[in-house]
Design a protein around this motif. Structure first.
Motif, PDB file in Angstrom:
ATOM      1  N   ASP A  67      16.918 -52.543 -32.560  1.00 51.15           N
ATOM      2  CA  ASP A  67      17.535 -52.282 -33.867  1.00 51.15           C
ATOM      3  C   ASP A  67      18.999 -52.718 -33.875  1.00 51.15           C
ATOM      4  OD1 ASP A  67      15.195 -51.208 -34.843  1.00 51.15           O
ATOM      5  OD2 ASP A  67      15.703 -49.174 -34.214  1.00 51.15           O
TER       6      ASP A  67
ATOM      7  N   TYR B 109      19.715 -55.874 -36.800  1.00 47.44           N
ATOM      8  CA  TYR B 109      20.151 -55.311 -38.076  1.00 47.44           C
ATOM      9  C   TYR B 109      21.668 -55.410 -38.074  1.00 47.44           C
ATOM     10  CZ  TYR B 109      19.672 -52.228 -42.133  1.00 47.44           C
ATOM     11  OH  TYR B 109      19.659 -51.700 -43.404  1.00 47.44           O
TER      12      TYR B 109
ATOM     13  N   TYR C  36      28.500 -62.068 -41.328  1.00 43.68           N
ATOM     14  CA  TYR C  36      28.323 -62.975 -42.455  1.00 43.68           C
ATOM     15  C   TYR C  36      28.493 -64.443 -42.074  1.00 43.68           C
ATOM     16  CZ  TYR C  36      28.024 -58.851 -45.319  1.00 43.68           C
ATOM     17  OH  TYR C  36      27.611 -57.666 -45.866  1.00 43.68           O
TER      18      TYR C  36
ATOM     19  N   SER D  74      23.942 -63.608 -45.063  1.00 51.15           N
ATOM     20  CA  SER D  74      24.262 -62.315 -45.669  1.00 51.15           C
ATOM     21  C   SER D  74      23.142 -61.295 -45.522  1.00 51.15           C
ATOM     22  CB  SER D  74      24.615 -62.500 -47.145  1.00 51.15           C
ATOM     23  OG  SER D  74      23.539 -63.103 -47.817  1.00 51.15           O
ATOM     24  N   ASN D  75      21.984 -61.705 -44.997  1.00 53.43           N
ATOM     25  CA  ASN D  75      20.926 -60.725 -44.764  1.00 53.43           C
ATOM     26  C   ASN D  75      21.066 -60.118 -43.377  1.00 53.43           C
ATOM     27  OD1 ASN D  75      19.570 -60.870 -47.239  1.00 53.43           O
ATOM     28  ND2 ASN D  75      18.595 -62.782 -46.615  1.00 53.43           N
ATOM     29  N   LYS D  76      20.601 -58.877 -43.268  1.00 61.98           N
ATOM     30  CA  LYS D  76      20.737 -58.170 -41.995  1.00 61.98           C
ATOM     31  C   LYS D  76      20.011 -58.889 -40.855  1.00 61.98           C
ATOM     32  CE  LYS D  76      22.785 -54.276 -43.478  1.00 61.98           C
ATOM     33  NZ  LYS D  76      23.499 -54.981 -44.555  1.00 61.98           N
TER      34      LYS D  76
ATOM     35  N   VAL E 266      30.509 -49.479 -43.264  1.00 64.79           N
ATOM     36  CA  VAL E 266      31.050 -49.107 -44.573  1.00 64.79           C
ATOM     37  C   VAL E 266      29.913 -48.960 -45.598  1.00 64.79           C
ATOM     38  CG1 VAL E 266      31.457 -51.457 -45.434  1.00 64.79           C
ATOM     39  CG2 VAL E 266      33.002 -49.609 -46.130  1.00 64.79           C
ATOM     40  N   GLU E 267      28.738 -49.526 -45.262  1.00 63.98           N
ATOM     41  CA  GLU E 267      27.579 -49.424 -46.158  1.00 63.98           C
ATOM     42  C   GLU E 267      26.828 -48.104 -46.002  1.00 63.98           C
ATOM     43  OE1 GLU E 267      26.557 -54.213 -46.138  1.00 63.98           O
ATOM     44  OE2 GLU E 267      25.435 -52.865 -44.870  1.00 63.98           O
TER      45      GLU E 267
ATOM     46  N   TRP F 140      25.509 -46.610 -43.266  1.00 66.00           N
ATOM     47  CA  TRP F 140      24.528 -46.388 -42.204  1.00 66.00           C
ATOM     48  C   TRP F 140      25.278 -46.385 -40.881  1.00 66.00           C
ATOM     49  CZ3 TRP F 140      24.551 -50.522 -38.854  1.00 66.00           C
ATOM     50  CH2 TRP F 140      24.892 -51.777 -39.365  1.00 66.00           C
TER      51      TRP F 140
ATOM     52  N   GLY G 154      29.525 -68.248 -50.691  1.00 71.10           N
ATOM     53  CA  GLY G 154      30.135 -67.176 -49.909  1.00 71.10           C
ATOM     54  C   GLY G 154      31.455 -66.750 -50.540  1.00 71.10           C
TER      55      GLY G 154
ATOM     56  N   PHE H  69      33.409 -53.054 -40.217  1.00 72.64           N
ATOM     57  CA  PHE H  69      33.963 -54.379 -40.491  1.00 72.64           C
ATOM     58  C   PHE H  69      35.311 -54.624 -39.824  1.00 72.64           C
ATOM     59  CE2 PHE H  69      35.617 -51.922 -44.141  1.00 72.64           C
ATOM     60  CZ  PHE H  69      36.933 -52.355 -44.213  1.00 72.64           C
TER      61      PHE H  69
ATOM     62  N   ARG I 119      23.322 -42.753 -43.151  1.00 71.25           N
ATOM     63  CA  ARG I 119      21.948 -42.792 -42.662  1.00 71.25           C
ATOM     64  C   ARG I 119      21.982 -43.250 -41.208  1.00 71.25           C
ATOM     65  NH1 ARG I 119      22.447 -45.520 -47.166  1.00 71.25           N
ATOM     66  NH2 ARG I 119      21.818 -47.517 -46.299  1.00 71.25           N
TER      67      ARG I 119
ATOM     68  N   LEU J 289      20.526 -44.698 -38.111  1.00 72.74           N
ATOM     69  CA  LEU J 289      19.386 -45.585 -37.885  1.00 72.74           C
ATOM     70  C   LEU J 289      18.947 -45.539 -36.425  1.00 72.74           C
ATOM     71  CD1 LEU J 289      20.413 -48.647 -40.062  1.00 72.74           C
ATOM     72  CD2 LEU J 289      19.316 -46.502 -40.723  1.00 72.74           C
ATOM     73  N   PRO J 290      17.668 -45.780 -36.168  1.00 67.38           N
ATOM     74  CA  PRO J 290      16.619 -46.075 -37.144  1.00 67.38           C
ATOM     75  C   PRO J 290      16.182 -44.821 -37.898  1.00 67.38           C
ATOM     76  CG  PRO J 290      15.682 -45.921 -34.955  1.00 67.38           C
ATOM     77  CD  PRO J 290      17.157 -45.744 -34.791  1.00 67.38           C
ATOM     78  N   ASN J 291      15.741 -45.023 -39.133  1.00 67.06           N
ATOM     79  CA  ASN J 291      15.156 -43.915 -39.873  1.00 67.06           C
ATOM     80  C   ASN J 291      13.755 -44.309 -40.304  1.00 67.06           C
ATOM     81  OD1 ASN J 291      15.458 -45.583 -42.108  1.00 67.06           O
ATOM     82  ND2 ASN J 291      17.137 -44.422 -43.002  1.00 67.06           N
TER      83      ASN J 291
ATOM     84  N   PRO K  56      15.023 -51.273 -38.828  1.00 63.29           N
ATOM     85  CA  PRO K  56      15.383 -49.870 -38.589  1.00 63.29           C
ATOM     86  C   PRO K  56      15.558 -49.051 -39.860  1.00 63.29           C
ATOM     87  CG  PRO K  56      17.263 -51.298 -38.202  1.00 63.29           C
ATOM     88  CD  PRO K  56      16.101 -52.197 -38.476  1.00 63.29           C
ATOM     89  N   GLU K  57      15.563 -49.721 -41.010  1.00 63.05           N
ATOM     90  CA  GLU K  57      15.737 -48.964 -42.257  1.00 63.05           C
ATOM     91  C   GLU K  57      14.661 -49.388 -43.261  1.00 63.05           C
ATOM     92  OE1 GLU K  57      19.537 -47.244 -44.710  1.00 63.05           O
ATOM     93  OE2 GLU K  57      19.748 -49.188 -43.809  1.00 63.05           O
ATOM     94  N   PRO K  58      13.410 -48.945 -43.025  1.00 64.19           N
ATOM     95  CA  PRO K  58      12.298 -49.411 -43.861  1.00 64.19           C
ATOM     96  C   PRO K  58      12.469 -49.058 -45.340  1.00 64.19           C
ATOM     97  CG  PRO K  58      11.606 -47.598 -42.446  1.00 64.19           C
ATOM     98  CD  PRO K  58      12.954 -48.024 -41.973  1.00 64.19           C
TER      99      PRO K  58
ATOM    100  N   ARG L  28      15.233 -49.014 -47.092  1.00 64.51           N
ATOM    101  CA  ARG L  28      16.118 -49.991 -47.706  1.00 64.51           C
ATOM    102  C   ARG L  28      15.402 -51.334 -47.864  1.00 64.51           C
ATOM    103  NH1 ARG L  28      19.783 -53.727 -46.097  1.00 64.51           N
ATOM    104  NH2 ARG L  28      21.671 -53.969 -47.324  1.00 64.51           N
TER     105      ARG L  28
ATOM    106  N   ARG M 263      27.833 -58.130 -51.777  1.00 61.34           N
ATOM    107  CA  ARG M 263      29.049 -57.877 -51.008  1.00 61.34           C
ATOM    108  C   ARG M 263      29.786 -59.160 -50.649  1.00 61.34           C
ATOM    109  NH1 ARG M 263      29.025 -54.768 -45.878  1.00 61.34           N
ATOM    110  NH2 ARG M 263      31.251 -54.749 -46.201  1.00 61.34           N
ATOM    111  N   ALA M 264      29.067 -60.149 -50.162  1.00 63.91           N
ATOM    112  CA  ALA M 264      29.815 -61.273 -49.609  1.00 63.91           C
ATOM    113  C   ALA M 264      29.259 -62.647 -49.948  1.00 63.91           C
ATOM    114  CB  ALA M 264      29.902 -61.140 -48.092  1.00 63.91           C
ATOM    115  N   ASP M 265      28.078 -62.719 -50.540  1.00 66.55           N
ATOM    116  CA  ASP M 265      27.511 -64.042 -50.784  1.00 66.55           C
ATOM    117  C   ASP M 265      26.707 -64.036 -52.080  1.00 66.55           C
ATOM    118  OD1 ASP M 265      26.764 -66.660 -48.749  1.00 66.55           O
ATOM    119  OD2 ASP M 265      25.586 -66.386 -50.573  1.00 66.55           O
ATOM    120  N   LEU M 266      27.059 -64.952 -52.977  1.00 66.56           N
ATOM    121  CA  LEU M 266      26.450 -64.960 -54.304  1.00 66.56           C
ATOM    122  C   LEU M 266      25.272 -65.926 -54.430  1.00 66.56           C
ATOM    123  CD1 LEU M 266      29.554 -64.643 -56.644  1.00 66.56           C
ATOM    124  CD2 LEU M 266      27.594 -63.109 -56.561  1.00 66.56           C
TER     125      LEU M 266
END
Lengths: 334, 208
Positions: free
Chosen positions: A86, A90, A94, A98-100, A150-151, A153, A199, A248, A297, A299-301, B36-38, B40, B168-171
């Motif tokens: 995890d 996760y 950036y 931008s995805n985890k 900051v999000e 979790w 970005g 961050f 939150r 994690l993991p949850n 880890p965060e299903p 979300r 947050r950071a990318d459009l």
């Protein structure tokens, strides 16, 4: 100072270390040194804790050699450690998207050997240092820190590295050095997120600390985690870890450390100053404009157990760091 | 009103297709492949899924003008209801998996957080359209039905704003959805909408 904070954050039994190992390490740290003691230490203490399901990886030679003399569990947390999978799949990084899941997918392209770090600004010994020369004068320590994003979790991660203060001291800061500025590598070919035309972050990523924050014993430079070298997606080969601030602030893949006279510009603050302050201390009483920071939150949850827990002031490190901000209005300096 | 058999089959196909993403995400959660965060994971996918379905729904009218195939209008209500279902599940995921059924927190969000407010407004619009989508409501509302259902455009605008405010950071992703939405709106401008049938015929002839 370090020993003091260790005592405060540790408990007799935790999820990482069997009590016997922990106790013998206490003796070790208690000042008894020498060959005789090393022989009496259980093997586990020398090899380091054995984390479950860690993808083994061989770091550079200097890293593996240095590992044998690590102070395992120098700082511990009372919570359960986040599974390695995890913590490595996760990520907010950036530079890689931008995805985890983007960092784990794309960070393999990053070349971390050889790596050098420029140290400049208000220092007596400026220069470009090979990473090993920057790190190896200090002994490796393992520190288990809570990481609060900051999000809203959070995770608990065992880092490997050295105190930031060691590196700063060795650079011999001048009297004018009031802040430390950090910079991440800028290399769109190896960091595809930097090539995105949509970005919003201005590259290179920048972060900063006040001098007293940077010199605080809890401020840490990590080169590894879970007893191994840092995975690229977690900020290899060198990252900052400031456990009482939002994630961050803990800048990754550092190529430059500058000691400066005035407060440096920092990336998220530049992007949205009303949402991200320079200090960014974890504070349940000051909400992010878009969401609450009162809880997090862990994690993991799972679906029906979101594992929502109360967020602690300074992420639970208030006893150690609150003094740095005495007399400051934390609502204003968020 | 009896439907030709091919229309019924077509509707069934659309029904199954709309179920696929939802089942796929739930399967991922069930086998522990959702990270880890299903919660979300479901939340974000359902939100984007709802927006995707909304854009699909809004593409039916231009497609029908272009091709004159009645099949497109035959699935409009169904896609609209799917949009609402995904949006509703999106909101429930937020309440259940992110807030942990903390109603106080939801109340606070609804007062304080613009992106939550805007999202909730969009959901209320979708709810109003969903409950008035049946034949009984159409008959009862008569002339008022059509203006009511034009609110779908307001919902689209609110949803895009809701999405924009969580970026947050990318459009990049948001821009793609917004561009498609803009395109679908442009196709409704009278000047362009009137030309669509002729364009469709020209395309058909060119292919022959």
């Amino acid at each position: 100072m370090l020993i003091r904070s260790r005592n405060r954050h540790s408990i007799g039994e935790n999820d990482v270390t069997p009590e016997s190992v922990y106790l013998s390490r206490r003796t070790f740290l208690g000042g008894v040194a020498g060959i005789g003691l090393a022989a009496s230490l259980p093997r586990a203490a020398l090899a380091g804790p054995d984390y479950d399901d860690v993808t083994k990886a061989k770091g550079p030679e200097w890293f593996e050699a240095h590992l044998s003399d690590t102070r395992w569990n120098a700082v511990t947390a009372e919570e359960k450690i986040t599974p390695f999978d995890d913590a490595t799949h996760y990520n907010n990084f950036y530079e890689f998207g931008s995805n985890k899941s983007d960092p784990a997918r794309y960070a393999g392209q990053l070349n971390t050997v050889p790596w050098s770090v420029t140290i400049d600004g208000e220092v007596g010994k400026p220069g470009q240092y090979a990473l090993e020369n920057l790190i190896t004068p200090s002994r490796f320590e393992e520190r288990i820190y809570r990481l609060r994003c900051v999000e809203a979790w959070s995770m608990v991660i065992p880092w490997l590295g050295i105190p930031l203060a060691d590196v700063i001291k060795r650079a011999e800061p001048t009297g004018k050095a009031k802040y430390v500025r950090f910079e991440t590598l800028e290399h769109p070919k190896q960091m595809p997120g930097q090539a995105s035309r949509f970005g919003l972050i201005e590259w290179p990523y920048r972060e900063g600390l006040r001098m007293d924050e940077a010199m605080h014993p809890l401020a840490f430079l990590a080169v590894g985690m879970y007893g191994r070298v840092l995975p690229n997606q977690n900020g290899a080969p060198l990252r900052l870890v400031v456990p009482w601030k939002y994630g961050f602030k803990s800048i990754k893949s550092i190529v430059r450390i500058s000691l400066v006279e005035s407060q440096p510009e920092t990336s998220w603050h530049m992007l949205a100053p009303d949402e991200y302050g320079f200090y960014a201390n974890v504070n349940p009483d000051v909400d992010h404009p878009r969401w609450s920071q009162a809880t997090e939150r862990r994690l993991p949850n799972s679906l029906f157990n979101p594992n929502v827990i109360d967020t602690q002031p300074f992420n639970g490190y208030a006893e150690d760091v609150a003094g740095l901000y005495q007399g400051m209005d934390l609502r204003k300096f968020y | 009103m009896a439907q030709p058999r091919h229309i019924l089959v077509w509707r069934l196909l659309v029904f199954v297709a709309a179920l696929v993403p939802l089942s796929w995400w739930m399967f991922h959660v069930a086998i522990g492949a959702a990270g880890p965060e299903p919660g979300r994971y479901l939340l974000l996918n359902l939100g984007q899924g709802a927006l995707f379905l909304l854009l699909c729904t809004l593409s039916l009218t231009p497609l029908m003008r272009l091709t004159r195939w009645k099949g497109f209008s035959a699935i409009r209500r169904q896609l609209g209801l799917w949009t609402f279902s995904y949006a509703l599940l999106h909101m429930l995921s937020y309440l259940l998996f992110i807030l942990g059924l903390n109603w106080t927190a939801l109340g606070e969000d609804l007062q304080k957080r613009p992106y939550v407010i805007v999202g909730a407004l969009a959901l209320v619009i979708l709810l109003a359209l969903a409950v008035t989508s049946n034949r009984y409501a159409m008959r009862r509302l008569g002339k008022r039905w059509k203006p009511l259902h034009k609110w779908i455009y307001a919902a689209l605008g609110l949803v895009l704003l809701h999405f924009l405010w969580v970026v947050r950071a990318d459009l990049a992703e948001w821009s793609t959805y917004a561009a498609v939405a803009l395109g679908l709106m442009l196709l409704r401008l009278p000047g362009i909408a009137q030309r669509l049938p002729r364009l469709g015929e020209r395309l058909k002839r060119a292919r022959v």
